[in-house]
Design a protein around this motif. Structure first.
Motif, PDB file in Angstrom:
ATOM      1  N   LEU A  82      -0.262  -9.137   1.327  1.00  0.00           N
ATOM      2  CA  LEU A  82       0.012  -7.844   1.943  1.00  0.00           C
ATOM      3  C   LEU A  82      -1.146  -6.819   1.590  1.00  0.00           C
ATOM      4  CD1 LEU A  82       3.581  -7.608   0.930  1.00  0.00           C
ATOM      5  CD2 LEU A  82       2.703  -8.401   2.966  1.00  0.00           C
ATOM      6  N   LEU A  83      -2.196  -7.274   0.619  1.00  0.00           N
ATOM      7  CA  LEU A  83      -2.997  -6.184   0.113  1.00  0.00           C
ATOM      8  C   LEU A  83      -3.915  -5.700   1.274  1.00  0.00           C
ATOM      9  CD1 LEU A  83      -4.055  -4.563  -2.380  1.00  0.00           C
ATOM     10  CD2 LEU A  83      -5.439  -6.070  -2.794  1.00  0.00           C
ATOM     11  N   GLY A  84      -4.214  -4.422   1.440  1.00  0.00           N
ATOM     12  CA  GLY A  84      -5.126  -3.974   2.543  1.00  0.00           C
ATOM     13  C   GLY A  84      -4.609  -4.124   3.981  1.00  0.00           C
ATOM     14  N   LYS A  85      -3.331  -4.478   4.059  1.00  0.00           N
ATOM     15  CA  LYS A  85      -2.573  -4.382   5.485  1.00  0.00           C
ATOM     16  C   LYS A  85      -1.472  -3.524   5.568  1.00  0.00           C
ATOM     17  CE  LYS A  85      -3.391  -9.232   5.897  1.00  0.00           C
ATOM     18  NZ  LYS A  85      -3.178 -10.593   5.903  1.00  0.00           N
ATOM     19  N   CYS A  86      -0.563  -3.456   4.563  1.00  0.00           N
ATOM     20  CA  CYS A  86       0.376  -2.375   4.299  1.00  0.00           C
ATOM     21  C   CYS A  86       0.785  -2.041   2.857  1.00  0.00           C
ATOM     22  CB  CYS A  86       1.774  -2.977   4.904  1.00  0.00           C
ATOM     23  SG  CYS A  86       2.306  -4.569   4.028  1.00  0.00           S
ATOM     24  N   ILE A  87      -0.085  -2.566   1.751  1.00  0.00           N
ATOM     25  CA  ILE A  87      -0.045  -1.980   0.245  1.00  0.00           C
ATOM     26  C   ILE A  87      -1.587  -1.790   0.065  1.00  0.00           C
ATOM     27  CG2 ILE A  87       2.297  -3.094   0.008  1.00  0.00           C
ATOM     28  CD1 ILE A  87       0.674  -5.059  -1.831  1.00  0.00           C
ATOM     29  N   PHE A  88      -1.494  -0.716  -0.662  1.00  0.00           N
ATOM     30  CA  PHE A  88      -3.156  -0.294  -1.003  1.00  0.00           C
ATOM     31  C   PHE A  88      -2.968   0.103  -2.467  1.00  0.00           C
ATOM     32  CE2 PHE A  88      -2.568   0.134   3.423  1.00  0.00           C
ATOM     33  CZ  PHE A  88      -3.775  -0.436   3.931  1.00  0.00           C
ATOM     34  N   PRO A  89      -3.952  -0.097  -3.365  1.00  0.00           N
ATOM     35  CA  PRO A  89      -4.101   0.490  -4.418  1.00  0.00           C
ATOM     36  C   PRO A  89      -4.866   1.737  -4.469  1.00  0.00           C
ATOM     37  CG  PRO A  89      -5.842  -1.147  -4.260  1.00  0.00           C
ATOM     38  CD  PRO A  89      -4.895  -1.381  -3.134  1.00  0.00           C
ATOM     39  N   ASP A  90      -4.353   2.866  -4.797  1.00  0.00           N
ATOM     40  CA  ASP A  90      -5.121   4.291  -4.706  1.00  0.00           C
ATOM     41  C   ASP A  90      -4.378   5.143  -5.519  1.00  0.00           C
ATOM     42  OD1 ASP A  90      -5.869   6.713  -3.430  1.00  0.00           O
ATOM     43  OD2 ASP A  90      -6.921   5.646  -2.080  1.00  0.00           O
ATOM     44  N   GLU A  91      -5.014   5.650  -6.615  1.00  0.00           N
ATOM     45  CA  GLU A  91      -4.652   6.273  -7.311  1.00  0.00           C
ATOM     46  C   GLU A  91      -4.623   7.852  -6.900  1.00  0.00           C
ATOM     47  OE1 GLU A  91      -6.870   6.812 -11.161  1.00  0.00           O
ATOM     48  OE2 GLU A  91      -6.207   4.729 -11.724  1.00  0.00           O
ATOM     49  N   GLU A  92      -5.643   8.230  -5.932  1.00  0.00           N
ATOM     50  CA  GLU A  92      -5.370   9.543  -5.429  1.00  0.00           C
ATOM     51  C   GLU A  92      -4.034   9.753  -4.484  1.00  0.00           C
ATOM     52  OE1 GLU A  92      -7.897  12.235  -2.432  1.00  0.00           O
ATOM     53  OE2 GLU A  92      -8.619  10.376  -3.003  1.00  0.00           O
ATOM     54  N   MET A  93      -3.651   8.587  -3.718  1.00  0.00           N
ATOM     55  CA  MET A  93      -2.560   8.790  -2.852  1.00  0.00           C
ATOM     56  C   MET A  93      -1.341   8.835  -3.705  1.00  0.00           C
ATOM     57  SD  MET A  93      -3.603   9.133   0.245  1.00  0.00           S
ATOM     58  CE  MET A  93      -2.450   8.813   1.254  1.00  0.00           C
ATOM     59  N   CYS A  94      -1.482   8.156  -4.882  1.00  0.00           N
ATOM     60  CA  CYS A  94      -0.152   8.098  -5.863  1.00  0.00           C
ATOM     61  C   CYS A  94       0.034   9.375  -6.466  1.00  0.00           C
ATOM     62  CB  CYS A  94      -0.476   7.065  -6.872  1.00  0.00           C
ATOM     63  SG  CYS A  94      -0.299   5.293  -6.307  1.00  0.00           S
ATOM     64  N   GLY A  95      -0.879  10.428  -6.641  1.00  0.00           N
ATOM     65  CA  GLY A  95      -0.720  11.379  -7.336  1.00  0.00           C
ATOM     66  C   GLY A  95      -0.485  11.374  -8.909  1.00  0.00           C
TER      67      GLY A  95
END
Length: 213
Positions: A82-95
């Motif tokens: 699912l990575l890069g399609k509907c789940i993404f690692p991103d600290e900024e978007m996580c807050g």
């Protein structure tokens, strides 16, 4: 184990969220992971007993067969699929949270996302986008799935055995015949075999960021 289910953007998308408590148990954590993926993808109509498999607070109620079903679904919907399609690692978007969910339209201007993906030969509709930190992925998927590695191998062996057993008798006979020497009266040639090593497949490095439902 506490995890946040929160979503908001600065482009007019409604904020949503709730706090949850996940029991410190590998089965419960995988159930929580599956629950998160169900929130991201529309899979409730294609997988039987999915509601019970998502009820991580009542993980003790799962039978051995249901636990096997849970493990198989977690492998089918693994992060690397699912990575890069509907789940993404991103600290900024996580807050400040371990993970966050966003509406698909809210992040389409920043990330290459699609409304549908194919998993397990079936088309799944993307309902939400999940952003996560590494700690979320490690806690709710990578660590608990490792504890079931021997069970996964056992399930795989069972499935493979059933597949062979379902082969038509004529096909098995033909396969056996093809493996016999061409001339049965001549002794088979002596073959020298040498041990071979096979490098195990390495799981992709854990993403640098995590998000969850």
């Amino acid at each position: 184990m506490a995890a946040a289910l929160i979503g908001k953007t600065d482009v007019g998308v409604k904020e949503f969220g709730r706090d949850v408590e996940v029991p410190e148990n590998p089965t419960a954590k995988l159930m929580y992971y599956l629950d998160s993926i169900c929130y991201v993808l529309n899979i409730e109509k294609t997988e039987r007993n999915i509601r019970k498999l998502r009820d991580y607070q009542n993980y003790r109620r799962l039978s051995a067969e249901e636990t096997d079903q849970l493990i198989l679904l977690c492998v089918l919907f693994s992060p690397d699929v699912l990575l890069g399609k509907c789940i993404f690692p991103d600290e900024e978007m996580c807050g400040m949270d371990m993970n966050k969910f966003y509406e698909l339209s809210a992040v389409s201007h920043r990330f290459l996302v699609t409304e549908e993906i194919v998993v397990g030969g079936q088309t799944r509709r993307v309902q939400k986008i999940l952003f996560f930190r590494d700690i979320w992925l490690e806690c709710f998927y990578l660590d608990p799935i490792k504890q079931y590695q021997s069970r996964i191998e056992s399930i795989a062996a069972t499935v493979q055995g059933r597949s062979v057993a379902r082969q038509p008798a004529q096909q098995r006979a033909a396969s056996a015949a093809s493996s016999r020497p061409a001339n049965a009266q001549q002794p088979p040639r002596r073959q020298i075999t040498r041990p071979q090593t096979q490098q195990s497949a390495q799981r992709p490095a854990s993403p640098s960021n995590c998000v969850i439902l």
